[in-house]
Motif scaffolding. Structure first.
Motif, PDB file in Angstrom:
ATOM      1  N   LEU A  29       0.558  -1.239  -0.180  1.00 47.69           N
ATOM      2  CA  LEU A  29      -0.419   0.208   0.223  1.00 47.69           C
ATOM      3  C   LEU A  29       1.394   1.168   0.020  1.00 47.69           C
ATOM      4  O   LEU A  29       2.249   1.659   0.990  1.00 47.69           O
ATOM      5  N   ASP A  30       0.316   2.649  -0.452  1.00 45.98           N
ATOM      6  CA  ASP A  30       1.316   3.032  -0.781  1.00 45.98           C
ATOM      7  C   ASP A  30      -0.140   4.050   0.252  1.00 45.98           C
ATOM      8  O   ASP A  30      -1.021   4.542  -0.031  1.00 45.98           O
ATOM      9  N   THR A  31       0.668   4.520   1.344  1.00 44.04           N
ATOM     10  CA  THR A  31       0.153   5.888   2.432  1.00 44.04           C
ATOM     11  C   THR A  31       0.794   6.879   2.176  1.00 44.04           C
ATOM     12  O   THR A  31       1.482   7.409   2.681  1.00 44.04           O
ATOM     13  N   SER A  32      -0.617   8.081   3.358  1.00 46.34           N
ATOM     14  CA  SER A  32       0.441   9.066   3.539  1.00 46.34           C
ATOM     15  C   SER A  32       1.883   8.784   4.927  1.00 46.34           C
ATOM     16  O   SER A  32       2.291   9.903   4.936  1.00 46.34           O
ATOM     17  N   HIS A  33       2.153   7.526   5.292  1.00 49.81           N
ATOM     18  CA  HIS A  33       2.348   7.412   6.519  1.00 49.81           C
ATOM     19  C   HIS A  33       4.173   6.714   5.819  1.00 49.81           C
ATOM     20  O   HIS A  33       4.940   6.751   6.513  1.00 49.81           O
ATOM     21  N   GLY A  34       4.187   6.470   4.366  1.00 44.77           N
ATOM     22  CA  GLY A  34       5.172   6.017   3.355  1.00 44.77           C
ATOM     23  C   GLY A  34       4.363   4.296   3.450  1.00 44.77           C
ATOM     24  O   GLY A  34       2.949   4.398   3.162  1.00 44.77           O
ATOM     25  N   ARG A  35       5.041   3.835   1.814  1.00 39.03           N
ATOM     26  CA  ARG A  35       5.180   2.539   1.358  1.00 39.03           C
ATOM     27  C   ARG A  35       4.670   1.423   2.355  1.00 39.03           C
ATOM     28  O   ARG A  35       5.369   1.615   3.029  1.00 39.03           O
ATOM     29  N   ALA A  36       3.966   0.728   2.741  1.00 37.34           N
ATOM     30  CA  ALA A  36       3.853  -1.031   3.603  1.00 37.34           C
ATOM     31  C   ALA A  36       3.265  -1.405   2.737  1.00 37.34           C
ATOM     32  O   ALA A  36       2.954  -1.926   2.117  1.00 37.34           O
ATOM     33  N   ALA A  37       4.587  -2.729   3.260  1.00 43.41           N
ATOM     34  CA  ALA A  37       4.918  -3.739   3.150  1.00 43.41           C
ATOM     35  C   ALA A  37       3.957  -4.409   3.062  1.00 43.41           C
ATOM     36  O   ALA A  37       2.719  -5.449   2.489  1.00 43.41           O
ATOM     37  N   LEU A  38       3.786  -4.181   4.078  1.00 39.22           N
ATOM     38  CA  LEU A  38       1.781  -4.911   5.033  1.00 39.22           C
ATOM     39  C   LEU A  38       0.956  -4.046   5.902  1.00 39.22           C
ATOM     40  O   LEU A  38       1.119  -3.652   6.628  1.00 39.22           O
ATOM     41  N   ALA A  39      -0.375  -3.916   6.186  1.00 36.59           N
ATOM     42  CA  ALA A  39      -0.825  -3.487   6.841  1.00 36.59           C
ATOM     43  C   ALA A  39      -1.467  -4.783   7.319  1.00 36.59           C
ATOM     44  O   ALA A  39      -2.530  -5.112   6.894  1.00 36.59           O
ATOM     45  N   LYS A  40      -1.756  -4.516   8.483  1.00 34.92           N
ATOM     46  CA  LYS A  40      -2.924  -6.115   9.373  1.00 34.92           C
ATOM     47  C   LYS A  40      -3.791  -4.788   9.802  1.00 34.92           C
ATOM     48  O   LYS A  40      -3.802  -4.106  10.988  1.00 34.92           O
ATOM     49  N   VAL A  41      -5.331  -4.953   9.537  1.00 38.14           N
ATOM     50  CA  VAL A  41      -6.357  -4.525  10.040  1.00 38.14           C
ATOM     51  C   VAL A  41      -7.132  -5.485  10.879  1.00 38.14           C
ATOM     52  O   VAL A  41      -7.173  -6.676  10.316  1.00 38.14           O
ATOM     53  N   ALA A  42      -7.473  -4.936  11.647  1.00 37.00           N
ATOM     54  CA  ALA A  42      -8.098  -5.331  13.494  1.00 37.00           C
ATOM     55  C   ALA A  42      -9.012  -4.331  13.256  1.00 37.00           C
ATOM     56  O   ALA A  42      -9.085  -3.016  13.469  1.00 37.00           O
ATOM     57  N   PRO A  43      -9.806  -4.981  14.908  1.00 33.33           N
ATOM     58  CA  PRO A  43     -10.589  -4.029  15.013  1.00 33.33           C
ATOM     59  C   PRO A  43      -9.564  -2.814  15.747  1.00 33.33           C
ATOM     60  O   PRO A  43      -9.384  -2.869  17.044  1.00 33.33           O
ATOM     61  N   ARG A  44     -10.325  -1.284  15.772  1.00 37.14           N
ATOM     62  CA  ARG A  44      -9.830  -0.715  16.648  1.00 37.14           C
ATOM     63  C   ARG A  44      -8.107  -0.205  15.910  1.00 37.14           C
ATOM     64  O   ARG A  44      -8.271   0.831  16.310  1.00 37.14           O
ATOM     65  N   VAL A  45      -7.780  -0.556  15.513  1.00 31.89           N
ATOM     66  CA  VAL A  45      -6.272  -0.985  14.837  1.00 31.89           C
ATOM     67  C   VAL A  45      -5.733  -0.691  14.117  1.00 31.89           C
ATOM     68  O   VAL A  45      -6.081  -1.984  13.365  1.00 31.89           O
ATOM     69  N   VAL A  46      -4.767  -0.239  13.158  1.00 28.87           N
ATOM     70  CA  VAL A  46      -4.074  -1.126  11.416  1.00 28.87           C
ATOM     71  C   VAL A  46      -2.252  -0.770  12.311  1.00 28.87           C
ATOM     72  O   VAL A  46      -2.367  -0.256  12.775  1.00 28.87           O
ATOM     73  N   ALA A  47      -2.018  -2.225  11.463  1.00 30.37           N
ATOM     74  CA  ALA A  47      -0.579  -2.128  12.392  1.00 30.37           C
ATOM     75  C   ALA A  47       0.362  -1.939  10.732  1.00 30.37           C
ATOM     76  O   ALA A  47      -0.065  -2.927   9.867  1.00 30.37           O
ATOM     77  N   LEU A  48       0.399  -1.125  10.691  1.00 30.46           N
ATOM     78  CA  LEU A  48       0.925  -0.882   9.038  1.00 30.46           C
ATOM     79  C   LEU A  48       2.836  -0.640   9.393  1.00 30.46           C
ATOM     80  O   LEU A  48       3.826  -0.544   9.896  1.00 30.46           O
TER      81      LEU A  48
END
Length: 91
Positions: A29-48
């Motif tokens: 993913l290309d994000t405003s936080h930088g390019r992410a190899a992996l995002a773990k999208v969990a309840p109430r939190v996303v780990a990039l």
């Protein structure tokens, strides 16, 4: 939607050691936080996991909007019972 989430260093990353649904993985993913190899999208939190330095940043998604949106798109790929079980866990 991801770009609107703020970093919150007090959050805990999704726990892989417990049984049951923990997160949905999204790669490259290309994000405003930088390019992410992996995002773990969990309840109430996303780990990039950022590609540049493998650093992990935690984003706050208090209403689980990103997870709900991913589930909406997953209905053709997951069993309805699985979707319902995941939705119960993010309420």
């Amino acid at each position: 939607m991801l770009d609107g989430l703020r970093v919150n260093e007090s959050l805990k990353a999704p726990d892989a050691s417990r049984l049951g649904f923990r997160w949905i993985e999204v790669t490259n993913l290309d994000t405003s936080h930088g390019r992410a190899a992996l995002a773990k999208v969990a309840p109430r939190v996303v780990a990039l996991e950022l590609s540049a330095d493998r650093r992990t940043i935690l984003l706050e998604d208090g209403d689980s909007q990103l997870l709900k949106e991913l589930l909406r798109h997953a209905t053709d790929h997951l069993d309805a019972k699985e979707i319902d079980l995941i939705r119960q866990q993010i309420r």
